[in-house]
Design an enzyme around this catalytic site. Structure first.
Site, mmCIF file in Angstrom:
data_model
loop_
_atom_site.group_PDB
_atom_site.id
_atom_site.type_symbol
_atom_site.label_atom_id
_atom_site.label_comp_id
_atom_site.label_asym_id
_atom_site.label_seq_id
_atom_site.Cartn_x
_atom_site.Cartn_y
_atom_site.Cartn_z
ATOM 1 N N GLY A 210 0.746 -1.108 0.005
ATOM 2 C CA GLY A 210 0.139 0.045 0.014
ATOM 3 C C GLY A 210 0.872 1.236 -0.016
ATOM 4 C CG ASN A 211 -0.017 4.686 -1.501
ATOM 5 O OD1 ASN A 211 -0.892 5.393 -0.929
ATOM 6 N ND2 ASN A 211 -0.507 4.148 -2.667
ATOM 7 C CE1 TYR A 212 3.722 5.224 5.449
ATOM 8 C CE2 TYR A 212 5.320 6.123 3.898
ATOM 9 C CZ TYR A 212 4.988 5.377 4.957
ATOM 10 O OH TYR A 212 6.184 4.586 5.667
#
Ligand code: C5P
Length: 401
Positions: A210-212
């Site tokens: 995923g990512n932030y």
């Protein structure tokens, strides 16, 4: 004639020195033709008398839940339904805290909790109170509930100190309201598709790539479009925030493939699509149906496959009357990368934010963007809240309609 003519406005006044400015605000609202009902907190009455306010508004000022001698009940629910908008000016730190956390111990907060209309909050306090993390957290919470924060200005404060905390001037509050109501319908009849948040690409039942991304920018865009009269379909990756405006239909997805599938379902009916999601470029080629265990000495190898590019796919499918907007979050070579994406993905507009700018990017409540269109020079905007950035972006889209 002012667009506020005939509007029902609840003016909430809290106990702060800036309450003296509420008298001018009330005068200006009445002059603009609005019908104003003042609701004042018990502390507010220490600063400004109900007699002045009721004389100017030509309505009894509401402060208590009922009139002591007659027992007449003041319905905060009726007031909340009557209002076309509620303006709380000045909003003190205490009332912000109560509003953010639903502490309904006075008529102003109960009216706020019952209000179905847009709510505008003009904070006023000393600079240290203003920048205290609890005030900032409460303001961020209130903004995330869809309230409009009219940021205080900087300057000379009643405490004798100088800094941020001065209630916005009454003339500017009126202008803010006029802008809000005059823009309110410029997207009426339009259907806007927005992607927001990260995507999660499953590795096994408990892990993902995923990512932030927090989704804040995409959700702010959705609220802005809905408040301007659009029907909005918000295709959102996993985030911890919620859309507030009932004109927003949120479709929850996890992976890039799911996001593409949902976008393609509605894209043909939409005339504006804004690709704000931080889509993972790659996904694991396979997803294990069991948790990958640390049984062996070997380190597992995860083979990745390319995800579909949602913006580029819609870019290839779009017709001439559709407007497609992308985002570019860059760490270097910002302008060149943004311009390349504009053409490569067949976008009409791209919004660039650089990870090098303080206050821009993932998770934060602010953003600093540049907007690139095909037929004009790039436009650079200063650091603003994501809600204000959303207004700038939608203003630019509306110009292209
Ligand atoms: O190529 P890059 O990821 O930098 O492009 C960013 C823009 O493309 C954003 O608007 C993003 O939402 C969109 N995008 C997409 N699908 C992908 C990757 C990016 O829609 N797989």
């Amino acid at each position: 004639m002012s667009i506020l003519n005939g509007k029902h406005i609840v003016l909430g006044i809290c106990g702060g020195i800036a309450a003296y400015k509420s008298v001018s605000l009330l005068r200006l609202l009445i002059k603009a033709g609005a019908e104003v009902q003042v609701v004042i907190t018990p502390a507010g009455k220490e600063f400004i008398t109900p007699v002045t306010l009721s004389a100017l508004s030509q309505k009894p000022v509401v402060s208590e839940f009922f009139t002591a001698n007659t027992g007449e009940w003041h319905s905060h629910v009726d007031l909340g339904l009557w209002a076309d908008c509620m303006v709380i000016a000045p909003a003190t730190a205490s009332t912000l805290g109560k509003m953010a956390h639903g502490i309904a111990d006075n008529m102003l907060v109960t009216t706020y909790l019952s209000a179905k209309s847009p709510v505008f909050i003009a904070p006023a306090m000393d600079l240290d109170m203003m920048r205290h993390p609890s005030t900032q957290t409460n303001l961020a919470l209130l903004a995330s509930y869809g309230n409009h924060i009219i940021e205080p200005g900087s300057g000379f404060l009643a405490s004798g100190l100088e800094g941020k905390g001065r209630m916005e001037e009454p003339e500017n509050i009126v202008k803010y309201l006029e802008d809000f109501f005059s823009k309110a319908q410029d997207l009426a009849g339009h259907h806007v598709l927005i992607t927001a948040g990260p995507t999660y690409e499953k590795i096994d039942p408990v892990r993902f790539i995923g990512n932030y991304s927090s989704g804040k920018m995409g959700y702010a865009l959705a609220e802005e479009c809905a408040s301007r009269g659009a029907k909005v379909t918000l295709v959102s990756g996993p985030v911890s925030i919620k859309a507030v405006n009932p004109a927003i239909t949120t479709v929850h997805v996890e992976s890039a493939r799911e996001m593409l599938e949902e976008c393609r379902k509605v894209f043909p009916e939409t005339d504006i699509a804004i690709m704000c999601a931080a889509v993972a470029d790659y996904a694991p080629a396979t997803c294990s149906d069991r948790k990958i265990k640390r049984e062996h000495d070997d380190v597992p190898v995860i083979t990745l496959v390319k995800n579909p590019d949602i913006a580029a796919t819609l870019g290839a499918e779009k017709n001439d009357s559709q407007i497609l907007v992308g985002f570019a979050l860059e760490t270097d070579n910002e302008t060149v990368n943004a311009e390349q994406k504009l053409y490569k993905k067949n976008l009409d507009m791209i919004v660039l934010n650089s990870m090098r700018d303080n206050g821009a990017g993932f998770g934060v409540d602010t953003n600093k963007v540049s907007i690139f269109k095909r037929d004009s020079d790039p436009m650079d905007f200063p650091l603003k809240t994501k809600a204000q950035v959303a207004t700038d972006i939608i203003d630019e889209i509306v110009k292209s309609l």
